[in-house]
Design an enzyme around this catalytic site. Structure first.
Site, mmCIF file in Angstrom:
data_model
loop_
_atom_site.group_PDB
_atom_site.id
_atom_site.type_symbol
_atom_site.label_atom_id
_atom_site.label_comp_id
_atom_site.label_asym_id
_atom_site.label_seq_id
_atom_site.Cartn_x
_atom_site.Cartn_y
_atom_site.Cartn_z
ATOM 1 N N CYS A 246 -3.358 4.589 7.418
ATOM 2 C CA CYS A 246 -3.593 4.001 8.733
ATOM 3 C C CYS A 246 -2.618 4.528 9.779
ATOM 4 O O CYS A 246 -2.862 4.420 10.975
ATOM 5 C CB CYS A 246 -3.482 2.481 8.657
ATOM 6 S SG CYS A 246 -4.683 1.759 7.533
ATOM 7 N N SER B 6 -11.202 -4.981 0.041
ATOM 8 C CA SER B 6 -11.843 -3.844 0.704
ATOM 9 C C SER B 6 -12.588 -3.027 -0.334
ATOM 10 O O SER B 6 -12.017 -2.658 -1.375
ATOM 11 C CB SER B 6 -10.802 -2.968 1.406
ATOM 12 O OG SER B 6 -11.431 -1.904 2.084
ATOM 13 N N GLY B 7 -13.852 -2.733 -0.069
ATOM 14 C CA GLY B 7 -14.687 -2.047 -1.043
ATOM 15 C C GLY B 7 -14.226 -0.653 -1.397
ATOM 16 O O GLY B 7 -14.292 -0.237 -2.556
ATOM 17 N N ASN C 291 0.802 -1.220 0.000
ATOM 18 C CA ASN C 291 0.000 0.000 0.000
ATOM 19 C C ASN C 291 0.836 1.271 0.000
ATOM 20 O O ASN C 291 0.358 2.335 -0.371
ATOM 21 C CB ASN C 291 -0.940 0.012 1.205
ATOM 22 C CG ASN C 291 -0.220 -0.198 2.514
ATOM 23 O OD1 ASN C 291 0.490 -1.192 2.690
ATOM 24 N ND2 ASN C 291 -0.389 0.715 3.447
ATOM 25 N N THR D 120 -26.129 -9.262 11.513
ATOM 26 C CA THR D 120 -26.976 -8.973 10.362
ATOM 27 C C THR D 120 -26.160 -8.326 9.252
ATOM 28 O O THR D 120 -25.457 -7.339 9.475
ATOM 29 C CB THR D 120 -28.127 -8.038 10.765
ATOM 30 O OG1 THR D 120 -28.895 -8.667 11.793
ATOM 31 C CG2 THR D 120 -29.022 -7.733 9.577
#
Length: 369
Positions: A319, A197-198, A149, A235
């Site tokens: 991050c 990861s979206g 990254n 959920t």
């Protein structure tokens, strides 16, 4: 006009992704576990999204678990496979992994596991020979990222996974950065687990996926109602899963064309700033990644000066933004702490143009001078 060159941190949400999600945020709002028509509509959408992600990876739908993102997927793979292993308590990771992998390995070490951290060369590459030398009969897992990254170096995952396979060791790869750019067919890669990861693909933040091959035991991180095939209770976020599916179905970028622009930009910066040094593999790197160090300068000051000129970049991993510590990736590659703190990363997609990158290169030259 702002020129955004921090897509390794996050990408803008695609319009077609938003449009795909909208019905599941409004009318089709049911719980996919509910046994009525409203819930059944949501369940069908969730399973269709699962099939889309599976197709993207060359996997089976039952091998896909939806998660909250890359960090959860990495944790679920590293901790889950290690904790469920009957081989032993030895885990192998590389020294340049994302913190989600390194911190998961550190947690395992606190539980009594032994962790081997593989070193890398000056380009950030792990050699198959180095991996083979550390594998043991009690090795429970190997986790090596597909692409870095920070510096964009692409690892030879098929070769590394083949080394692990010879010893019967499950192999996980963090493919968060490579998704959308590189081939992620899990059979060709030879991996038993893979993280997505979206928000690096044009989907919203807060959704990701974990590929876990059939018959690969993994202890779930979350226990409860047994959703996601009892691999991740809770959920499901149906709208986000639908958004991730729309993102992986989208037309893939022209990686070769972006790589040409990247190389032209790198050449222009290196020609204009004598002390600048490219970091990462000069050839085997992500198409939209150009990362440098500028010895004698502060990377933070360069990015602030660029932002004043309308250019948004970063000094490394989002991050670790705000940390005074140098990049663990750059120090693992042999750079000293002072030089590592001069890093600036430029990451972009297909929306960028040659004219924009020429403008950015000129701004970099002006700022550094």
């Amino acid at each position: 006009m702002t020129i955004y060159l921090d897509e390794a941190a996050t990408t803008p949400v695609r319009r077609d992704v938003l449009e795909a999600m909208w019905p599941y945020l409004t009318g089709t709002f049911g719980n996919p576990s509910s046994r009525h028509e409203v819930g059944e509509l949501a369940r069908r959408a969730l399973e269709e999204a699962r099939r889309a992600v599976a197709d993207f990876l060359g996997a089976r739908p039952g091998e896909i678990t939806f998660t909250s993102g890359g960090t959860e997927s990495d944790n679920a793979a590293v901790k889950g496979i290690a904790l469920a292993s009957t081989r032993g308590n030895h885990v192998v990771v590389s020294a340049v992994e994302h913190p989600a992998v390194l911190e998961s390995a550190a947690w395992l070490a606190r539980q009594g596991f032994e962790v081997t951290e593989l070193g890398v060369d000056e380009a950030g590459r792990v050699s198959p020979e180095a991996l083979a030398a550390v594998l043991r009969d009690d090795t429970a897992l190997v986790s090596i990222q597909h692409a870095n990254n920070e510096v964009g170096t692409v690892q030879d995952i098929p070769a590394l996974a083949a080394v692990a396979a010879e010893r019967g060791v499950p192999f996980h790869t963090d493919a968060v950065q490579s998704a959308g750019w590189l081939d992620l067919d899990v059979t060709r890669l030879g991996v038993q687990a893979l993280s997505l990861s979206g928000h690096k693909l044009g989907a919203p933040k807060g959704v990701g996926a974990l590929f876990l091959a059939r018959r690969t035991p993994a202890e779930p991180l979350l226990h409860g109602g047994g959703q996601e095939g009892e691999r991740r209770s809770g959920t499901e976020n149906v709208a986000a899963a639908v958004g991730l599916a729309a993102a992986v179905r989208a037309e893939r970028p022209d990686a070769a064309a972006v790589a040409v622009l990247r190389d032209e930009f790198i050449e222009r910066v290196l020609a204009g700033v004598r002390e600048a040094r490219l970091t990462g593999d000069p050839v085997n790197r992500l198409p939209g990644n150009a990362s440098f160090v500028f010895p004698g300068r502060s990377g933070e000051s360069i990015l602030l000066d660029l932002e004043r000129r309308g250019v948004v970049v970063s000094s490394g991993s989002a991050c670790h933004a705000g940390s005074d510590e140098p990049s663990h990736v750059l120090t693992a590659m042999g750079l000293d702490r002072e030089v590592a703190q001069t890093a600036v990363r430029f990451t972009f997609g297909t929306a960028i143009t040659a004219e924009m990158l020429a403008e950015v290169a000129d701004a970099v030259i002006e700022v550094v001078r």
